[in-house]
Write a protein that holds these residues in place. Structure first.
Motif, mmCIF file in Angstrom:
data_model
loop_
_atom_site.group_PDB
_atom_site.id
_atom_site.type_symbol
_atom_site.label_atom_id
_atom_site.label_comp_id
_atom_site.label_asym_id
_atom_site.label_seq_id
_atom_site.Cartn_x
_atom_site.Cartn_y
_atom_site.Cartn_z
ATOM 1 N N HIS A 211 -72.064 12.210 28.057
ATOM 2 C CA HIS A 211 -71.881 12.290 29.502
ATOM 3 C C HIS A 211 -71.914 13.730 29.994
ATOM 4 C CE1 HIS A 211 -70.527 11.287 33.522
ATOM 5 N NE2 HIS A 211 -69.642 12.251 33.420
ATOM 6 N N PHE A 212 -71.215 14.603 29.280
ATOM 7 C CA PHE A 212 -71.151 15.990 29.752
ATOM 8 C C PHE A 212 -72.260 16.854 29.167
ATOM 9 C CE2 PHE A 212 -66.604 14.708 30.252
ATOM 10 C CZ PHE A 212 -66.606 14.748 31.638
ATOM 11 N N GLN A 213 -73.088 16.234 28.325
ATOM 12 C CA GLN A 213 -74.170 16.987 27.703
ATOM 13 C C GLN A 213 -73.638 18.211 26.987
ATOM 14 O OE1 GLN A 213 -77.770 16.214 27.783
ATOM 15 N NE2 GLN A 213 -76.648 14.293 27.994
ATOM 16 N N VAL A 214 -72.641 17.995 26.148
ATOM 17 C CA VAL A 214 -72.073 19.101 25.377
ATOM 18 C C VAL A 214 -72.040 18.685 23.915
ATOM 19 C CG1 VAL A 214 -70.611 20.015 27.215
ATOM 20 C CG2 VAL A 214 -69.749 18.184 25.755
ATOM 21 N N ALA A 215 -71.818 19.659 23.056
ATOM 22 C CA ALA A 215 -71.770 19.349 21.632
ATOM 23 C C ALA A 215 -70.368 19.569 21.087
ATOM 24 C CB ALA A 215 -72.774 20.217 20.877
ATOM 25 N N SER A 216 -69.469 20.013 21.957
ATOM 26 C CA SER A 216 -68.097 20.206 21.520
ATOM 27 C C SER A 216 -67.190 20.005 22.717
ATOM 28 C CB SER A 216 -67.938 21.626 20.967
ATOM 29 O OG SER A 216 -66.652 22.110 21.294
ATOM 30 N N LEU A 217 -65.979 19.564 22.449
ATOM 31 C CA LEU A 217 -65.052 19.323 23.559
ATOM 32 C C LEU A 217 -64.075 20.481 23.734
ATOM 33 C CD1 LEU A 217 -64.398 15.533 22.974
ATOM 34 C CD2 LEU A 217 -65.924 16.606 24.630
ATOM 35 N N ASP A 218 -64.292 21.552 22.983
ATOM 36 C CA ASP A 218 -63.392 22.703 23.072
ATOM 37 C C ASP A 218 -63.300 23.249 24.483
ATOM 38 O OD1 ASP A 218 -63.301 22.287 20.454
ATOM 39 O OD2 ASP A 218 -64.061 24.253 19.829
ATOM 40 N N GLY A 219 -64.462 23.254 25.155
ATOM 41 C CA GLY A 219 -64.503 23.791 26.510
ATOM 42 C C GLY A 219 -63.578 23.049 27.458
ATOM 43 N N SER A 224 -57.862 19.407 19.903
ATOM 44 C CA SER A 224 -56.885 18.770 19.022
ATOM 45 C C SER A 224 -56.108 17.678 19.749
ATOM 46 C CB SER A 224 -55.942 19.829 18.479
ATOM 47 O OG SER A 224 -55.470 20.609 19.555
ATOM 48 N N LEU A 225 -56.797 17.006 20.659
ATOM 49 C CA LEU A 225 -56.134 15.941 21.400
ATOM 50 C C LEU A 225 -56.901 14.630 21.238
ATOM 51 C CD1 LEU A 225 -55.391 17.902 24.703
ATOM 52 C CD2 LEU A 225 -53.850 17.539 22.780
ATOM 53 N N PRO A 226 -56.880 14.059 20.051
ATOM 54 C CA PRO A 226 -57.721 12.879 19.794
ATOM 55 C C PRO A 226 -57.425 11.697 20.718
ATOM 56 C CG PRO A 226 -56.106 13.191 18.045
ATOM 57 C CD PRO A 226 -56.076 14.427 18.875
ATOM 58 N N GLY A 252 -66.587 17.059 35.044
ATOM 59 C CA GLY A 252 -65.819 17.748 34.015
ATOM 60 C C GLY A 252 -64.515 17.017 33.850
ATOM 61 N N VAL A 253 -63.852 17.238 32.722
ATOM 62 C CA VAL A 253 -62.543 16.625 32.561
ATOM 63 C C VAL A 253 -61.516 17.731 32.356
ATOM 64 C CG1 VAL A 253 -62.990 16.188 30.100
ATOM 65 C CG2 VAL A 253 -61.151 14.966 31.265
ATOM 66 N N ASN A 254 -60.447 17.618 33.093
ATOM 67 C CA ASN A 254 -59.444 18.666 33.098
ATOM 68 C C ASN A 254 -58.282 18.229 32.198
ATOM 69 O OD1 ASN A 254 -57.394 20.411 33.898
ATOM 70 N ND2 ASN A 254 -57.033 19.253 35.786
ATOM 71 N N THR A 255 -58.067 18.979 31.136
ATOM 72 C CA THR A 255 -56.979 18.627 30.236
ATOM 73 C C THR A 255 -55.702 19.290 30.728
ATOM 74 O OG1 THR A 255 -58.562 18.685 28.463
ATOM 75 C CG2 THR A 255 -56.278 18.578 27.836
ATOM 76 N N TYR A 256 -54.674 18.520 30.908
ATOM 77 C CA TYR A 256 -53.440 19.118 31.401
ATOM 78 C C TYR A 256 -52.310 18.833 30.435
ATOM 79 C CZ TYR A 256 -52.142 14.434 33.051
ATOM 80 O OH TYR A 256 -51.830 13.100 33.123
ATOM 81 N N SER A 257 -51.266 19.602 30.575
ATOM 82 C CA SER A 257 -50.109 19.385 29.733
ATOM 83 C C SER A 257 -48.929 19.130 30.639
ATOM 84 C CB SER A 257 -49.868 20.634 28.896
ATOM 85 O OG SER A 257 -48.498 20.673 28.560
ATOM 86 N N LEU A 258 -48.068 18.266 30.209
ATOM 87 C CA LEU A 258 -46.896 17.987 31.032
ATOM 88 C C LEU A 258 -46.010 19.228 31.151
ATOM 89 C CD1 LEU A 258 -45.916 14.361 30.120
ATOM 90 C CD2 LEU A 258 -47.268 15.210 32.018
ATOM 91 N N ASN A 259 -46.279 20.228 30.288
ATOM 92 C CA ASN A 259 -45.492 21.453 30.377
ATOM 93 C C ASN A 259 -45.925 22.334 31.541
ATOM 94 O OD1 ASN A 259 -44.238 20.608 28.076
ATOM 95 N ND2 ASN A 259 -45.696 21.687 26.752
ATOM 96 N N ASP A 260 -47.016 21.952 32.206
ATOM 97 C CA ASP A 260 -47.484 22.756 33.328
ATOM 98 C C ASP A 260 -46.642 22.535 34.571
ATOM 99 O OD1 ASP A 260 -49.431 23.510 31.639
ATOM 100 O OD2 ASP A 260 -51.022 22.313 32.544
ATOM 101 N N PHE A 261 -45.984 21.402 34.631
ATOM 102 C CA PHE A 261 -45.161 21.163 35.811
ATOM 103 C C PHE A 261 -43.887 20.435 35.418
ATOM 104 C CE2 PHE A 261 -48.879 18.402 35.681
ATOM 105 C CZ PHE A 261 -48.288 17.164 35.484
ATOM 106 N N MET A 262 -42.979 20.375 36.347
ATOM 107 C CA MET A 262 -41.677 19.811 36.036
ATOM 108 C C MET A 262 -41.805 18.331 35.718
ATOM 109 S SD MET A 262 -38.259 19.467 38.309
ATOM 110 C CE MET A 262 -38.161 21.128 38.955
#
Ligand code: ADP
Ligand code: MG
Length: 856
Positions: A211-219, A224-226, A252-262
């Motif tokens: 879908h994103f036409q990429v070869a890695s999801l690092d971007g 490390s989020l299977p 694009g997909v935005n990876t977020y962490s619950l540590n970013d907000f309360m």
């Protein structure tokens, strides 16, 4: 048997085979028809007539149809009930062997709706996906009307409540889960179960690559989020099946962490009534309703997100506070900004309609109208070097898009492409030529009558039009002999003849075909314009985002000005100093009487503050107000207080005894203890704990004991020691302050004069000496004798403090009717209950029963 059914029935069955658990809307002419079991469901749920249709000799099947132009309304009702609907359209211009080819163009589900009429403009319509594996979970969500696509991964022992909390925050319309995977109960949104192989890791990763036409999801920060990968992959595949056109919106997909907000757990979100009230579930009466003065649909959605997502980063919070302060201080600027924002359309959703190919002509004029407002809006804010510059930096005037729309779309464009007049003259040479030739043909025909009268000398010659012959020339019988030879006779009437000429027919064809041609060219041109506009979509979406931020900042400034809020100071330590704080919602609901402000100033070394006071004195209100002020500060809002200094809080936990909460199969006390356990397991020294009447749900001694132990634990556990406000009507707990150095007592002041008690709602240092429960009972209208008797008992209890209590019995008045020498009473008087063992008491009872009841 199959070969006997009609070809259209065969076509239907083949398509339906692919959409088993979905209601199939099968396009037949101007109707969407449903058949068989689908028809029965549709007839029942939509209240439409169930008819039947012949599909083979002697074989009729149920059928129910709805007109295609009214489809939105019917779709809305089915989707609302959790059904999925596959829309099957006729494709192609020509029937093949007498049958139109047909194909499902999309499947409408609660989380994939795009029809404006089916969407709430004030909130996002999220499709979420949850993949749980042991103590970890991936959650992804997408809103295909705004292009938002994000994923996260959670972990923890109590993974279900983490998942639940995040879903409560998102409030998705639909939750996609692998078949066989359990979910926490009582979640928002419709659950859709999908085959587990869809969520297989390799498959999902490949889907994302493709879908994103990429070869890695690092971007995307997904390396490390299977589980995040699996949930995001699940969403993409689901959209491929249901809404292929929407896929290109997800850039694009935005990876977020619950540590970013309360982090706010589900119970706290509910207890604090952030976006809806506990009692009614409505926005009115929530924190959101007090803060929301936004004027655009985009702003409305964003402020809801902000309220649900307080920040943890001091610099980010301070940036917002500076922006709000700037707009609060300048009332004039704020008023002008808001009046410029008000007419703006939903640029975010409109742009996404353009990208997904579902835009209608008026959507484009709405975008143009919005872009037209931007220069004035920007010049209002520009050039004075203000805290808003960082927002303005992302706000583009989108001049190329504007120029295109200006040139291409007509001012008075019709709503749909069914009507002509969409494209502005001058944009397409091809279109203009057709319009021009049709116009001159029309003119030629309009002039024909006078031209021919002149030429032939027949004064009564008329040009007319009918459906059968088209345009004709009519000459009355008295003049037919001088009709010109090139006139071709077409029809004979009683007293006239009708003619045509080849030239006239040519012009006629031009006029009649022109409209069809124009519609065709306009349709094509419109789609080209959309495609060109789509190239500017990033700029448009970023601008939409900036506009919604301005709207939210102005809204917070407006709320601050209207309600007398002040700017809080944020610090990195663990202070909590709120002076003259108020509850943002309660203060507004107090008609007539004034809200009494209260301090919450934790002194050095203070950890637990115990607040005692009678029922209805204002304890719960005070606790919630401290939590809300903290939360407002961290979302970047001003706060209802005289002054406030707040050390960043990582989480707010609340345990608030909601009497009206009835959980299926669990006693209120059990729920209370589960929530308390959750708090004690997850709180950190940076958390804020709001514990309201812990232990209320059980007997007094149990309740006091549990509450006591909980306070000790919070106080003593080195990994805890979180700022805690603990309200209780058990004034026994006030003794804790003498035993534990970091516990402080406060109580709600009560004024008592001439036996009348008044709650002052003022929180003051010291423990309450009485609970005034009897006073509340009196207020509630309990009969006077009960109140008097209760006061007597209370007095006895208080004077016998500590020791086992023996209440003087009060016997029914009738007792006096018996002789004073009742032997039972004499025996009772002789007994010392305190020295009696339980078995002796039991024996005594048996004895009396035999003696006084059975004998007589
Ligand atoms: P408690 O928890 O002690 O039983 P509540 O906090 O529920 O009491 O408050 C009861 C009522 O008292 C509220 O509904 C509100 O109307 C009023 N109240 C509470 N705090 C205040 C205040 N600070 N100023 C004015 N009225 C208040
Ligand atoms: Mg209370």
């Amino acid at each position: 048997m199959e070969e006997e059914v009609t070809p259209i029935r065969q076509q239907y069955l083949e398509i339906k085979r692919e959409y088993q658990n979905t209601i199939l809307f099968f396009r037949l002419g101007d109707f969407y028809e449903t058949f068989d079991h689908d028809a029965e469901i549709a007839a029942r749920e939509l209240d439409i007539v169930l008819t039947s249709r012949n599909v083979a000799k002697g074989m009729r099947i149920p059928m129910a149809g709805i007109p295609y132009h009214a489809v939105e309304n019917y779709l809305a009702r089915l989707i609302d009930k959790g059904y999925h609907v596959a829309i099957c359209e006729q494709v192609g211009e020509q029937p093949v062997k007498g049958l139109f080819p047909r194909q499902v163009v999309r499947v409408v589900t609660p989380g994939t709706v795009i029809e404006p009429g089916l969407l709430n403009s004030e909130r996002n319509n999220y499709l979420a996906c949850v993949v749980i594996s042991e103590a970890r979970a991936g959650i992804a969500y997408a809103d295909i009307t705004t292009g938002e696509f994000a994923a996260t991964e959670l972990s923890g022992e109590d993974i279900f409540s983490l998942v639940r909390a995040e879903l409560m925050r998102l409030h998705p319309a639909e939750v996609l889960v692998p078949d066989g995977q359990a979910l926490p109960g009582d979640l928002p949104g419709h659950e859709t179960h999908w085959p587990a192989w869809r969520f297989e890791p390799g498959r999902c990763q490949e889907t994302l690559f493709q879908h994103f036409q990429v070869a890695s999801l690092d971007g995307f920060g997904m390396r490390s989020l299977p589980l995040a990968v699996r949930s995001a992959g699940g969403i993409l595949q689901y959209l491929q099946e249901t809404q292929p056109a929407a896929l290109k919106l997800l850039t694009g997909v935005n990876t977020y962490s619950l540590n970013d907000f309360m982090n706010l757990d589900a119970a706290t979100r509910r207890n604090l009534e952030l976006t809806e009230t506990l009692r009614t579930g409505e926005v009115t009466g929530s924190l959101l309703s007090v803060l929301d003065h936004t004027v655009t649909p985009m702003g409305k959605r964003l402020i809801r997100q902000w309220v649900s997502k307080p920040l943890l980063n001091r610099a980010e919070i301070e940036t917002r506070l500076d922006q709000v302060a700037y707009l609060k201080d300048s009332g004039l600027l704020r008023a002008e900004l808001r009046s410029h924002l008000k007419p703006l359309a939903d640029l975010e959703r409109l742009t996404n309609r353009v990208i997904s190919g579902s835009a209608l002509p008026r959507d484009l004029t709405a975008i143009r109208g919005t872009l037209d407002e931007l220069p004035d809006l920007v010049s209002l804010l520009q050039g004075q070097s203000s805290p808003l510059d960082s927002v303005l930096g992302h706000l583009s005037l989108c001049e190329d898009a504007f120029t295109l729309l200006q040139a291409a779309i007509d001012e008075n464009t019709p709503a749909t492409l069914q009507n002509i007049g969409v494209i502005r003259p001058g944009y397409s040479a091809e279109l203009d030529a057709v319009v021009e030739s049709s116009r001159s043909a029309r003119e030629w025909i309009a002039n024909l009558e006078s031209v021919e009268r002149e030429r032939t000398g027949i004064k009564t010659l008329k040009v007319g039009y009918n459906k059968v012959f088209g345009y004709y020339i009519e000459i009355t019988n008295s003049n037919t002999d001088i009709a010109p030879p090139e006139y071709i006779r077409k029809q004979t009437l009683v007293n006239a003849e009708r003619y045509i000429t080849p030239e006239m027919k040519e012009y006629e064809t031009l006029v009649l075909n022109a409209e069809e041609r124009i519609r065709e060219i306009e349709g094509r041109t419109f789609h080209e314009v959309c495609a060109r506009l789509g190239k500017f979509s990033l700029e448009l979406l970023q601008t939409a985002r900036s506009l919604s931020e301005l709207d939210v900042l102005a809204s917070l400034a407006e709320a601050a000005a209207a309600n007398g809020y002040i700017c809080p100071t944020i610090s990195d330590d663990q202070c909590l100093e709120i002076r003259d704080g108020r509850h943002p919602v309660v203060e507004r609901s107090l008609a007539g009487s004034r809200f009494v402000p209260n301090d919450a100033v934790f002194e050095e070394g203070e950890v637990v503050r115990i607040i005692t006071g009678p029922n209805m004195s204002g304890k719960s209100t005070f606790l919630r107000q401290v939590a809300l002020i903290t939360l407002m500060a961290q979302m970047g809002s001003f706060v209802p207080a005289g002054s406030a200094r707040i050390g960043l809080v990582d989480r707010i936990f609340t345990r608030i005894g909601a009497q009206d909460e009835i959980h299926a199969g669990q006693s209120t006390f059990m729920v209370e203890m589960i929530e308390t356990a959750n708090i004690l397991h997850h709180a950190t020294p940076r958390s804020l704990l709001i514990l309201d009447e812990i232990g209320r749900g059980t007997s007094t001694y149990d309740g006091v004991s549990i509450a006591w132990a909980v306070v000790e634990y919070i106080h003593n556990h080195p990994g805890l020691r979180a700022r805690t406000l603990f309200a209780t009507h058990y004034h026994e707990l006030t003794q804790l302050s003498e035993l534990l150095p970091s516990v402080r007592n406060y109580n709600v002041a009560v004024s008592e004069s001439e036996g009348k008690v008044v709650f002052l709602h003022k929180i003051v240092p010291g423990g309450a000496d009485r609970s005034y429960g009897i006073h509340v009972a009196q207020l509630a209208g309990l009969p006077r004798p009960i109140i008097q008797r209760a006061m007597e008992i209370l007095q006895q209890l208080e004077t016998s403090s500590g020791k086992a209590v023996r209440i003087q019995p009060m016997l029914p008045q009738q007792i006096a009717l018996f002789p004073e020498t009742n032997p039972l009473i004499d025996e009772l008087k002789a007994i010392d209950v305190n020295t009696l063992s339980p078995i002796e008491a039991l024996n005594k009872l048996y004895e009396w029963q035999r003696k006084y009841l059975h004998e007589s």
